[in-house]
Design a protein around this motif. Structure first.
Motif, PDB file in Angstrom:
ATOM      1  N   PHE A 167       1.675  63.293-111.045  1.00 48.95           N
ATOM      2  CA  PHE A 167       0.841  62.169-110.631  1.00 48.95           C
ATOM      3  C   PHE A 167       1.468  60.857-111.107  1.00 48.95           C
ATOM      4  O   PHE A 167       1.304  60.476-112.261  1.00 48.95           O
ATOM      5  CB  PHE A 167      -0.575  62.318-111.204  1.00 48.95           C
ATOM      6  CG  PHE A 167      -1.545  61.312-110.663  1.00 48.95           C
ATOM      7  CD1 PHE A 167      -2.060  61.439-109.385  1.00 48.95           C
ATOM      8  CD2 PHE A 167      -1.934  60.232-111.433  1.00 48.95           C
ATOM      9  CE1 PHE A 167      -2.945  60.504-108.879  1.00 48.95           C
ATOM     10  CE2 PHE A 167      -2.825  59.295-110.947  1.00 48.95           C
ATOM     11  CZ  PHE A 167      -3.331  59.429-109.662  1.00 48.95           C
ATOM     12  N   PRO A 168       2.185  60.154-110.227  1.00 47.59           N
ATOM     13  CA  PRO A 168       2.803  58.879-110.602  1.00 47.59           C
ATOM     14  C   PRO A 168       1.761  57.761-110.630  1.00 47.59           C
ATOM     15  O   PRO A 168       1.678  56.924-109.730  1.00 47.59           O
ATOM     16  CB  PRO A 168       3.861  58.666-109.517  1.00 47.59           C
ATOM     17  CG  PRO A 168       3.314  59.384-108.325  1.00 47.59           C
ATOM     18  CD  PRO A 168       2.535  60.554-108.868  1.00 47.59           C
ATOM     19  N   ALA A 169       0.971  57.732-111.677  1.00 47.92           N
ATOM     20  CA  ALA A 169      -0.179  56.830-111.771  1.00 47.92           C
ATOM     21  C   ALA A 169       0.190  55.356-111.679  1.00 47.92           C
ATOM     22  O   ALA A 169      -0.642  54.534-111.312  1.00 47.92           O
ATOM     23  CB  ALA A 169      -0.938  57.089-113.074  1.00 47.92           C
ATOM     24  N   GLY A 170       1.417  55.008-111.979  1.00 46.55           N
ATOM     25  CA  GLY A 170       1.830  53.615-111.913  1.00 46.55           C
ATOM     26  C   GLY A 170       2.168  53.132-110.508  1.00 46.55           C
ATOM     27  O   GLY A 170       2.425  51.945-110.312  1.00 46.55           O
ATOM     28  N   ASP A 171       2.132  54.002-109.534  1.00 43.80           N
ATOM     29  CA  ASP A 171       2.503  53.634-108.172  1.00 43.80           C
ATOM     30  C   ASP A 171       1.497  52.639-107.597  1.00 43.80           C
ATOM     31  O   ASP A 171       0.296  52.906-107.541  1.00 43.80           O
ATOM     32  CB  ASP A 171       2.569  54.884-107.295  1.00 43.80           C
ATOM     33  CG  ASP A 171       3.066  54.560-105.912  1.00 43.80           C
ATOM     34  OD1 ASP A 171       4.288  54.391-105.757  1.00 43.80           O
ATOM     35  OD2 ASP A 171       2.234  54.463-104.990  1.00 43.80           O
ATOM     36  N   LEU A 172       1.998  51.496-107.145  1.00 40.64           N
ATOM     37  CA  LEU A 172       1.123  50.431-106.658  1.00 40.64           C
ATOM     38  C   LEU A 172       0.340  50.842-105.413  1.00 40.64           C
ATOM     39  O   LEU A 172      -0.864  50.579-105.322  1.00 40.64           O
ATOM     40  CB  LEU A 172       1.945  49.169-106.368  1.00 40.64           C
ATOM     41  CG  LEU A 172       1.155  47.959-105.884  1.00 40.64           C
ATOM     42  CD1 LEU A 172       0.107  47.541-106.913  1.00 40.64           C
ATOM     43  CD2 LEU A 172       2.105  46.810-105.588  1.00 40.64           C
ATOM     44  N   VAL A 173       0.985  51.495-104.465  1.00 39.31           N
ATOM     45  CA  VAL A 173       0.281  51.928-103.247  1.00 39.31           C
ATOM     46  C   VAL A 173      -0.838  52.897-103.608  1.00 39.31           C
ATOM     47  O   VAL A 173      -1.951  52.810-103.100  1.00 39.31           O
ATOM     48  CB  VAL A 173       1.272  52.550-102.235  1.00 39.31           C
ATOM     49  CG1 VAL A 173       0.531  53.172-101.058  1.00 39.31           C
ATOM     50  CG2 VAL A 173       2.263  51.506-101.760  1.00 39.31           C
ATOM     51  N   LEU A 174      -0.551  53.810-104.506  1.00 41.45           N
ATOM     52  CA  LEU A 174      -1.548  54.781-104.954  1.00 41.45           C
ATOM     53  C   LEU A 174      -2.716  54.081-105.656  1.00 41.45           C
ATOM     54  O   LEU A 174      -3.883  54.368-105.369  1.00 41.45           O
ATOM     55  CB  LEU A 174      -0.884  55.792-105.890  1.00 41.45           C
ATOM     56  CG  LEU A 174      -1.755  56.874-106.484  1.00 41.45           C
ATOM     57  CD1 LEU A 174      -2.360  57.752-105.398  1.00 41.45           C
ATOM     58  CD2 LEU A 174      -0.934  57.717-107.453  1.00 41.45           C
ATOM     59  N   ARG A 175      -2.403  53.135-106.541  1.00 39.96           N
ATOM     60  CA  ARG A 175      -3.470  52.431-107.269  1.00 39.96           C
ATOM     61  C   ARG A 175      -4.334  51.598-106.321  1.00 39.96           C
ATOM     62  O   ARG A 175      -5.540  51.487-106.521  1.00 39.96           O
ATOM     63  CB  ARG A 175      -2.876  51.570-108.378  1.00 39.96           C
ATOM     64  CG  ARG A 175      -2.279  52.439-109.489  1.00 39.96           C
ATOM     65  CD  ARG A 175      -1.796  51.655-110.693  1.00 39.96           C
ATOM     66  NE  ARG A 175      -0.699  50.777-110.350  1.00 39.96           N
ATOM     67  CZ  ARG A 175      -0.674  49.465-110.609  1.00 39.96           C
ATOM     68  NH1 ARG A 175      -1.671  48.868-111.223  1.00 39.96           N
ATOM     69  NH2 ARG A 175       0.368  48.743-110.277  1.00 39.96           N
ATOM     70  N   LYS A 176      -3.733  51.038-105.277  1.00 36.48           N
ATOM     71  CA  LYS A 176      -4.512  50.295-104.277  1.00 36.48           C
ATOM     72  C   LYS A 176      -5.388  51.246-103.470  1.00 36.48           C
ATOM     73  O   LYS A 176      -6.551  50.952-103.193  1.00 36.48           O
ATOM     74  CB  LYS A 176      -3.581  49.531-103.339  1.00 36.48           C
ATOM     75  CG  LYS A 176      -2.997  48.289-103.941  1.00 36.48           C
ATOM     76  CD  LYS A 176      -2.108  47.567-102.936  1.00 36.48           C
ATOM     77  CE  LYS A 176      -1.566  46.291-103.529  1.00 36.48           C
ATOM     78  NZ  LYS A 176      -0.699  45.561-102.580  1.00 36.48           N
ATOM     79  N   ALA A 177      -4.825  52.386-103.085  1.00 36.93           N
ATOM     80  CA  ALA A 177      -5.594  53.361-102.299  1.00 36.93           C
ATOM     81  C   ALA A 177      -6.790  53.875-103.082  1.00 36.93           C
ATOM     82  O   ALA A 177      -7.873  54.066-102.526  1.00 36.93           O
ATOM     83  CB  ALA A 177      -4.693  54.522-101.882  1.00 36.93           C
ATOM     84  N   LEU A 178      -6.605  54.103-104.369  1.00 36.46           N
ATOM     85  CA  LEU A 178      -7.695  54.611-105.206  1.00 36.46           C
ATOM     86  C   LEU A 178      -8.770  53.559-105.464  1.00 36.46           C
ATOM     87  O   LEU A 178      -9.876  53.895-105.873  1.00 36.46           O
ATOM     88  CB  LEU A 178      -7.146  55.127-106.538  1.00 36.46           C
ATOM     89  CG  LEU A 178      -6.327  56.404-106.439  1.00 36.46           C
ATOM     90  CD1 LEU A 178      -5.639  56.710-107.766  1.00 36.46           C
ATOM     91  CD2 LEU A 178      -7.210  57.558-106.028  1.00 36.46           C
ATOM     92  N   ALA A 179      -8.466  52.306-105.219  1.00 34.19           N
ATOM     93  CA  ALA A 179      -9.426  51.228-105.471  1.00 34.19           C
ATOM     94  C   ALA A 179     -10.497  51.135-104.394  1.00 34.19           C
ATOM     95  O   ALA A 179     -11.485  50.419-104.569  1.00 34.19           O
ATOM     96  CB  ALA A 179      -8.689  49.900-105.581  1.00 34.19           C
ATOM     97  N   ASP A 180     -10.317  51.829-103.281  1.00 33.20           N
ATOM     98  CA  ASP A 180     -11.298  51.816-102.189  1.00 33.20           C
ATOM     99  C   ASP A 180     -11.679  50.410-101.762  1.00 33.20           C
ATOM    100  O   ASP A 180     -12.862  50.083-101.602  1.00 33.20           O
ATOM    101  CB  ASP A 180     -12.565  52.589-102.582  1.00 33.20           C
ATOM    102  CG  ASP A 180     -12.337  54.089-102.660  1.00 33.20           C
ATOM    103  OD1 ASP A 180     -11.461  54.585-101.925  1.00 33.20           O
ATOM    104  OD2 ASP A 180     -13.024  54.744-103.452  1.00 33.20           O
ATOM    105  N   GLY A 181     -10.680  49.548-101.593  1.00 41.33           N
ATOM    106  CA  GLY A 181     -10.935  48.195-101.120  1.00 41.33           C
ATOM    107  C   GLY A 181     -11.252  47.198-102.213  1.00 41.33           C
ATOM    108  O   GLY A 181     -11.338  46.006-101.949  1.00 41.33           O
ATOM    109  N   GLY A 182     -11.440  47.656-103.431  1.00 43.96           N
ATOM    110  CA  GLY A 182     -11.702  46.742-104.542  1.00 43.96           C
ATOM    111  C   GLY A 182     -10.398  46.293-105.179  1.00 43.96           C
ATOM    112  O   GLY A 182      -9.325  46.416-104.595  1.00 43.96           O
TER     113      GLY A 182
END
Length: 157
Positions: A107-122
């Motif tokens: 789980f590359p938690a630092g990935d920006l695209v992943l962190r944006k996707a997990l934010a659900d628009g927030g």
């Protein structure tokens, strides 16, 4: 991704073994061996001095056993060995575990695209918050990553 493909192509063409026949789309060389990269002059193909040192360092570590790509190694041990190498951070180690080893919980938690996707628009999640959010997906977090990346490319997250 395009820049990485370009550099991988340059590495392969300059330091890799030529294949007996082309597989099309520029696939004419094998990726270079650690032996061919450990002492290679990499800056002329477009790598910065720091990235060139990292590539040479990874090649040397693969040769001397400090790092390996053995799929039977546990995720935590694999990541710890790789992040001990200069120029390799947690994102890179997790990405290698996911892509090269097929580790299902990488789980590359630092990935920006992943962190944006997990934010659900927030607001984009922090690396720590992304890791917390993904805890319930263990031991299959890598599968979630692939789906989230794919959905992000479609713009459907």
């Amino acid at each position: 991704v395009a820049a990485a493909r370009t550099l991988a192509t340059r590495l392969s063409q300059r330091f890799g073994e030529r294949l007996p026949e082309s597989f099309g789309d520029g696939l004419e060389h094998l990726f270079p061996t650690p032996e061919s990269l450990a002492g290679a002059d990499l800056e002329p193909i477009g790598l910065t001095r720091a990235r060139a040192a990292t590539v040479r360092g990874v090649a040397a570590a693969l040769l001397d056993g400090r790092a390996d790509l053995r799929p039977e190694r546990g995720l935590d041990e694999f990541v710890a060995r790789w992040v001990a190498l200069p120029g390799i951070g947690p994102w890179t180690a997790q990405y290698i575990a996911m892509r090269a080893l097929g580790h299902p919980d990488a789980f590359p938690a630092g990935d920006l695209v992943l962190r944006k996707a997990l934010a659900d628009g927030g607001a984009t999640l922090t690396e720590k918050a992304a890791g917390v959010r993904a805890e319930g997906w263990r031991p299959w977090r890598a599968y979630a990553v692939i789906h989230l990346w794919k959905d992000s490319m479609r713009g459907t997250t």
